[in-house]
Write an enzyme that holds these catalytic residues in place. Sequence first.
Site, PDB file in Angstrom:
ATOM      1  N   GLY A 261      17.533 -53.232  10.729  1.00  0.00           N
ATOM      2  CA  GLY A 261      16.345 -54.035  10.535  1.00  0.00           C
ATOM      3  C   GLY A 261      15.947 -54.014   9.081  1.00  0.00           C
ATOM      4  O   GLY A 261      16.800 -54.000   8.218  1.00  0.00           O
ATOM      5  N   SER A 262      14.652 -53.996   8.809  1.00  0.00           N
ATOM      6  CA  SER A 262      14.143 -53.836   7.446  1.00  0.00           C
ATOM      7  C   SER A 262      12.779 -54.476   7.314  1.00  0.00           C
ATOM      8  O   SER A 262      12.416 -55.387   8.064  1.00  0.00           O
ATOM      9  CB  SER A 262      15.054 -54.456   6.380  1.00  0.00           C
ATOM     10  N   ASN A 263      12.033 -54.000   6.333  1.00  0.00           N
ATOM     11  CA  ASN A 263      10.841 -54.675   5.836  1.00  0.00           C
ATOM     12  C   ASN A 263      11.037 -54.896   4.339  1.00  0.00           C
ATOM     13  O   ASN A 263      11.662 -54.069   3.667  1.00  0.00           O
ATOM     14  CB  ASN A 263       9.580 -53.824   5.985  1.00  0.00           C
ATOM     15  N   ASN A 533      12.179 -58.914   9.891  1.00  0.00           N
ATOM     16  CA  ASN A 533      13.253 -59.266  10.827  1.00  0.00           C
ATOM     17  C   ASN A 533      12.884 -60.313  11.858  1.00  0.00           C
ATOM     18  O   ASN A 533      13.665 -60.564  12.775  1.00  0.00           O
ATOM     19  CB  ASN A 533      13.821 -58.028  11.536  1.00  0.00           C
ATOM     20  N   ARG A 562       5.894 -55.114  14.575  1.00  0.00           N
ATOM     21  CA  ARG A 562       6.141 -54.682  13.190  1.00  0.00           C
ATOM     22  C   ARG A 562       5.821 -55.812  12.216  1.00  0.00           C
ATOM     23  O   ARG A 562       5.225 -55.588  11.151  1.00  0.00           O
ATOM     24  CB  ARG A 562       7.581 -54.185  13.027  1.00  0.00           C
TER      25      ARG A 562
END
Length: 827
Positions: A261-263, A533, A562
């Site tokens: 994933g990631s931010n 994501n 999120r």
Amino acid sequence: MRTRPRRFAVLAAALLVAAAAPPAAAADRSPHAPSRPSAGGLSAVIRYTEYGVPHILADDYADLGFGTGWAQAADQVCTLADGFVTVRGERSRYFGADAVPDGSLSSATGNLSSDLYFRGVREAGTVERLLAQPAPRGPSRQVGDLMRGWAAGYNAWLAQNRVTDPACRGAAWVRPVTRADVATRTFALAVLGGQGRAVDGITAAQPPTTTATAGRGTPGTVAPSSSLPSASSAGSPPSAGVSARSFARAARQAFDGADMGSNAVAFSGATTANGRGLLLGNPHYPWQGGRRFWQSQQTIPGELDVSGGSLLGSVTMSIGYNARVAWSHTVATGVPLSLHQLTLDPADPTTYLVDGVREPMTRRTVTVGVKDGAPVTRAQWWTRYGPVVTSLGPQLPLPWTSTTAYALNDPNAANLRISDTSLGFGKARSTADMLRVLRTTQGLPWVNTIAADAGGHSLFTQSQVLPRITDELVARCSTPLGSVTYPASGVAVLDGSRGDCSPGRDRDAVQPGIFGPGRMPVLRDAPYAENSNDSAWLANADRPVTGYERIFGTVGTARSIRTRGAIDDVSAMAAHGGLTERDLLAQQFTNRAPMGDLVADDAARACAALPGRRATGGDGRSVDVSGACRALGAWDHTMNTGSRGALFFDRFWRRLTALVPAARLWKVPFSAADPVHTPNTLDTGVPGFATALADTVTELRAAGIAPGAPLGAHQFVVRGGERIPVPGGTEGLGVWDKVEPVWDPAGGGYTEVTTGSSYIQAVGWDGGPCPVARTLLTYSQSSNPNSPHSSDQTRLFSGGRWVTSRFCEKDILSSPGLRVVRVGERH
């Protein structure tokens, strides 16, 4: 050239430092490292600063690749060597056919299927053909030199050093590599979302009869297509017992990028204290295996100067920053594959029909050596669209029958351009330069890009290599299965019996069958540009991005918790203004749990209102939940290591969401008019609420864990016998600092992390020549437990601390832990 005197000046300065290094630094050198390069050989200078971060200085790209390969091997030789065994198709030979690979380079569930796939890639010459293509279709000369140098550097380290990591010390499978091995590893990363997702289905695909290929005729015209079955008229589900709707639901779950994933957020100068940009990148990647990041700086004076994190085996910076620009990536929602439903010749299931013309499949026979057993030989079947595939995973069967088969189209199987994209980013001077690089190279397979620059610009773009599947094409060419899967998941299933149902070509596309850059979702110079994501739609909630094809992602649909929490945070930061790098550091480790804000207080009140504060568990027993009520009420809604009640809420929420469908959890449903704040208001009267409370109390009691225990006492990793508390929380809680831990109640709670925050960077500029940057590699530089850098940054992560960037020469040379090593080939 004009920069050459400066190059030599910087190299000479580095060598003077090496020569003048104090005895302690000299003693730290490998005793086998040459004091100068051999005549005609490759060489580099590596300056190590705190936490084992190497700053690699070279005079050209081949030398830079050499230093990078050497330094990566020094930290990660066993993990790298394991990956090279994978891409050579030799796992069964060394580890046995039934053992399970780590999943870092494909989805293969066993060594045999992994080997059959990668051995097939090798024997087909796939990567060599891509290497031979001229740029921009193939790698540039600079990237080719980096790959050649990387292989030489890795090999030189092996030849000149003793492996101390117990994971591969003395192992026969730790061997020298070639440029083709390095390129094949890049290929494996490129196809992770396509062929790599379907390795088991590709290697298991066999025709329904053993005589299918006997006496196969040559292509020719057969009966008119109206008298033959076609994909568009075949309404049967993919397999008995699996409906098209169930298949579509499974496809949506499979393509949500759950294993990565990631931010990331970029702020424009309109929101910052000094009018310059800011970037915070927080990618969520595996903590073990071949998809780890590794931190470094790469410098060719006057040509390239970039710092950041590289995926292991990569020759360029995957995520990073330079003196003027910084970027990060998030796993995108675009689906990098499509399926083509084949109509088969009734007389031969290895021949398919296109516009009524018979086309024989290409048979590839692959043999794999097996440890303590006979070699295994198996055929793979390929079509004009790609390989025949019998599944995209255990929940996504695609059976090969006497009338129907499915072929997988993966345009990234023709893409080795990712390294040129990353190299171009490293040399960029602005976000406009980054867009130019993306237009020229078109190399990113499955990620978005978020960037900021010193001029105050921000950027979000979903510039992926995707099959050119337009909504119009799907409307014309979907099979009955595809008409359900495409709206639900973005997975197109097209009629392979019609030539006009192949993806077309955009005029600005580097390769046929993909979208050109003019079709990519882009958001420029918004006050903030953020992604966690979900699709491009709400990269900025005040400036929604629309107008893209469904294969890129959705518009007007519910966002993850999120995403919702991140938008709440960064939009408030942007509205407040006056932002500095300190605000980025605070955002990373605030550890707010948005789901806690949404749910915990209501849950605590409902818990306290239960008669006698007792609830009935799933086993029918009455349980005293009064301690849980107090823990939920006292919890501060964060996932800091000292947060009390956080662990209880985590375990409770997992149980509740497993018992109750998402649509029944909320009193207020999702609304596209308020996507950041809906759905909301937990329905505490829903069946399952009290059961989840009781079962969570029982679970923790059995593990000896109190409901109000601090998170860090029971969420930790063990390194060198030391428990290191880990902050952050799971996806369902919406924490920016995402971690996915392994529950082991007998071991004390969450005792390891499988994936989560990895190479983190917070970058800005102050008008001087050096970026203002802080970084953190959560799992540290080395996976060798004997290395001093196997857990040092993990302890920083535990305490919410950072590594201060040493980007400019003055900062590198003033490092109190400076260690300078000159590395070179031997003849």
